[in-house]
Design an enzyme around this catalytic site. Sequence first.
Site, mmCIF file in Angstrom:
data_model
loop_
_atom_site.group_PDB
_atom_site.id
_atom_site.type_symbol
_atom_site.label_atom_id
_atom_site.label_comp_id
_atom_site.label_asym_id
_atom_site.label_seq_id
_atom_site.Cartn_x
_atom_site.Cartn_y
_atom_site.Cartn_z
ATOM 1 C CE LYS A 1 -3.689 2.359 2.292
ATOM 2 N NZ LYS A 1 -4.523 2.486 3.329
ATOM 3 C CD GLU B 1 -2.137 -4.777 11.280
ATOM 4 O OE1 GLU B 1 -0.836 -4.726 11.284
ATOM 5 O OE2 GLU B 1 -2.708 -4.621 9.991
ATOM 6 C CG HIS C 1 -4.986 -36.487 15.610
ATOM 7 N ND1 HIS C 1 -5.367 -37.373 16.467
ATOM 8 C CD2 HIS C 1 -5.756 -35.934 14.648
ATOM 9 C CE1 HIS C 1 -6.576 -38.042 15.589
ATOM 10 N NE2 HIS C 1 -6.718 -37.227 14.815
ATOM 11 C CD GLU D 1 9.423 -6.154 6.876
ATOM 12 O OE1 GLU D 1 8.926 -5.007 6.484
ATOM 13 O OE2 GLU D 1 9.223 -6.308 8.232
ATOM 14 C CE LYS E 1 5.490 -1.276 10.136
ATOM 15 N NZ LYS E 1 4.666 -0.673 9.311
ATOM 16 N N GLY F 1 -4.796 -1.946 4.524
ATOM 17 C CA GLY F 1 -4.047 -2.997 3.901
ATOM 18 C C GLY F 1 -4.621 -4.265 4.259
ATOM 19 N NE ARG F 2 -6.856 -3.877 10.238
ATOM 20 C CZ ARG F 2 -5.740 -2.844 10.538
ATOM 21 N NH1 ARG F 2 -4.859 -2.666 10.026
ATOM 22 N NH2 ARG F 2 -6.507 -2.037 11.418
HETATM 23 O O1 F6P Z 1 3.072 -2.920 9.856
HETATM 24 C C1 F6P Z 1 1.767 -3.306 9.562
HETATM 25 C C2 F6P Z 1 1.469 -2.980 8.006
HETATM 26 O O2 F6P Z 1 1.228 -1.588 8.066
HETATM 27 C C3 F6P Z 1 0.124 -3.583 7.797
HETATM 28 O O3 F6P Z 1 -1.121 -2.708 8.377
HETATM 29 C C4 F6P Z 1 -0.051 -3.849 6.264
HETATM 30 O O4 F6P Z 1 -0.884 -4.731 5.888
HETATM 31 C C5 F6P Z 1 1.618 -4.325 6.043
HETATM 32 O O5 F6P Z 1 2.178 -3.581 7.045
HETATM 33 C C6 F6P Z 1 1.986 -4.017 4.881
HETATM 34 O O6 F6P Z 1 2.076 -2.767 4.516
HETATM 35 P P1 F6P Z 1 2.238 -2.236 3.032
HETATM 36 O O7 F6P Z 1 1.074 -2.745 2.283
HETATM 37 O O8 F6P Z 1 2.242 -0.689 3.122
HETATM 38 O O9 F6P Z 1 3.672 -2.835 2.451
#
Ligand code: F6P
Length: 508
Positions: free
Chosen positions: A193, A338, A369, A199, A479, A252-253
Amino acid sequence: MNDAAKEAWSHLGLHPEPDLVSLFADDPQRLALLSTRFDLPQGGGIQFDWSKTHLTRDLIKDFETLAGAMGFADARNALFAGEVVNPTEHRAAEHTAQRGVGSEASVEEAQALHQRMKLLVEAIHEGALGEVRHLIHVGIGGSALGPAMAVDALARDLALVDVHVVSNIDGCALEEAFKACDPQTTLLAVASKTFATIETMTNAESVLKWLGENGISDPGGRVIALTASPEKAVEWGVDETRVLPFPETVGGRYSLWSSIGFPLALATGWDDFAQMLEGAAAMDRHFLDTDGAANLCLRAAFADQYYSRLRGCQTRAVFAYDERLRLLPDYLQQLEMESNGKRVTADGEPVSGPTAPITWGGVGTDAQHAVFQLLHQGTNLVPVDFIGSIAPGDDLDPAHHRILLMNCFAQGAALMAGRKSDDPARSYPGDRPSATILCDDLDASSIGALIAFHEHRTFANAVLMGINPFDQFGVELGKEIARKIEMGQETFDPSTTSLLDAAGMGNA
Ligand code: F6P
């Protein structure tokens, strides 16, 4: 919390706690009251059975009063009207507009963006980017969990393109995808987003390097960006024609319905993606148009609040009795934890009770199990959701699916009924709640409805608790500290300092 809500909670706290078996015995209409079929417009449907929870007519009445006191109807209307429902970030939350239910302007914008995505998906299928057999989708959190789950559920048999969702920054994750992909026929989707998540951007750079090192002369020509920050994607080097934007007002979610769903459309074809949106839209309309506990999402939230606030349950468990939904518990963890793992209300006041329970779970029958011992005989009360499908996803001997469902239903019955024994170690207390969600089939439309149900259940819980489910400031501090470690600027506590030194990352 306003006085009317406080009053409703104090009424709710006065209810007796009859056991589940006697609730059935005392009310012959209990099943009809709490087990409801939801019909999907495309055919088929989903049974939502909350009868093995402790909800009663009286509790429901008081929860409806609570919902009124917390302004549920207005909050719901504000959500769908595209008003600011995320006050800390001064934003609307318009994921439903992606499904065609929302303000006219936002629905039109979503349709135009979907059209752009559809054209790109179709062009790729027709060979515009050469032969494409693999997609490496890099993203994390909401930019990965939704597509990973949807592709895993819906693209098992007929994948037009083989999708690998990579979220972890640990290079082992990407190496695994490299092993499974042929660079000559691989595309890269960068899903973020913000287009700034370390990452995702690090993984994206490594995929480009891998493509370059493996004979691809123009790795950048293989990239598709899925983002609410299109300008950053272009700046990073993605050609504008391959940037699929989505609006800032889609969280995002909650973003599977936007261009973040690109891997599903590429893997199964546009029709499946469109059907998933339609299934979700059917649930949107139900949520928007249905009052009181007849509203399935609100009813589920009543039970969630009951267990969390009145029975002290700190966790809730979700077990997918279907391999196709094995990633659903992970998806729901982010959605619920979240969104509602907060300690202040939307007004910034401390919350007056526990917020989101910890969502956890797994797949049946594996989990039986491994962890069900605690559910049946442990000292924690854990409300459980079972999710399954009447139609099987496999073509093997029908015995497989029969045994799967038989076990699913047996667990709910055993948790509720229990069994007394003179031997304490062999005694099952029973009276342990579960809800069952049983789909006729797991197709794109029922999965859309299932996910939308959980989104609205999460929202309804947030309204009942008075919290803002659409921000996530809790993830920022870690972060920030990671960035400081990288820059070597900060001094830390003795434990962190010694760990950094041990890994050769300290200042010493
Ligand atoms: O760090 C959490 C978060 O901001 C989530 O809410 C989001 O889904 C994820 O990181 C990834 O963010 P982005 O889509 O901006 O890379």
